[in-house]
Write an enzyme that holds these catalytic residues in place. Structure first.
Site: not given
Length: 276
Positions: A83, A85, A186
């Site tokens: 998806e 965001l 990360d």
């Protein structure tokens, strides 16, 4: 067919439909990232990477731990579709508080294996730089063997000697058995998405289990979160200042290997701070 076309074609196959519009996104330094507008009006993100199936599993694990991450919609060995965001800039005030609270929940979630709690079930990579993740019984062994020593053959001799010295002395610097937190791996500002100042979610994980301070060190390496972040996350164990430089050394080594000699100074400066 170039890599972006290959990813777009595979994403369409996985979704069973052709997108109305495909747009390359900025930030895909190591692999193309595409925004795809579907006939339904939904926008999804398609990307390649070192192992889309591994990244999908990382996203699912983060979601189970309470992190805000994109939902995995489809995946193959070629492509991850997830998806999109909402994103309209960086975090402000309350957004930094939300990130601190969310990250604390993630870091406290159980899930690491009992016998070798530090690491991840499979190796990963930042582009051409491998990320060894073989599990270890102690955190100090994992950090020396999986995060410091693998870079030694790629470093100039003077830096390699200093990094090896740190690896040999790592028991003097890091705790042997901190709580094995689920790490994003990360966590820099570019992987933290904001919508109208609030936290939208985290992207591009490189997960493993380890000391929670690793994520915080990365978040502070190329910038500084708003002061509300510390309120949301809470106090750190004594000695975190000394450990931070050691944890920041790992992404500095990765950047040196990816982007070259311009990062020699950052690596040398962190080694100076550590005192090796």
């Amino acid at each position: 067919m170039d890599e972006a076309e290959r990813i777009g074609t595979e994403a369409a196959r996985l979704l069973g439909m052709s997108p109305q519009r495909v747009k390359p996104l900025a930030g895909g330094d190591l692999s193309p990232v595409l925004a795809m507008d579907l006939p339904s009006g939904e926008r999804v993100i398609a990307k390649g990477g070192p192992s889309p199936e591994t990244e999908a599993e990382m996203l699912r694990t983060l979601a189970e731990a309470g992190a805000r991450v994109p939902k995995v919609l489809a995946v193959s060995r070629i492509c991850l579709v997830m998806e999109a965001l909402p994103q309209s800039g960086g975090l402000r005030g309350a957004g930094w508080l939300e990130l601190g609270e969310s990250l604390l929940r993630q870091h406290r979630a159980p899930g690491a294996p009992d016998d070798t709690p530090y690491g991840w079930p499979v190796d990963y990579a930042f582009g051409p730089v491998p990320i060894p993740n073989a599990g270890q019984a102690t955190w100090t062994e994992f950090w020396a063997e999986a995060r410091l020593r693998p870079s030694l053959p790629e470093l100039p001799a003077p830096l390699a000697r200093r990094v090896e010295r740190l690896a040999a002395q790592i028991d003097e610097h890091l705790p042997p058995r901190p709580f094995p937190s689920l790490l994003h791996g990360d966590l820099w500002a570019g992987n933290v998405l904001g919508e109208q100042g609030h936290l939208s979610g985290l992207i591009d994980p490189a997960c493993y289990y380890g000391d929670a301070e690793v994520d915080l060190a990365m978040l502070h390496l190329f910038g500084a979160p708003g002061r509300e972040f510390a309120v949301g996350y809470g106090a750190l164990p004594p000695g975190w200042e000394a450990r931070r430089a050691i944890y920041q050394l790992w992404p500095a080594l990765v950047h040196l290997r990816l982007f070259g000699a311009g990062y020699h100074g950052m690596v040398a400066g962190l080694l100076d701070r550590i005192g090796v």
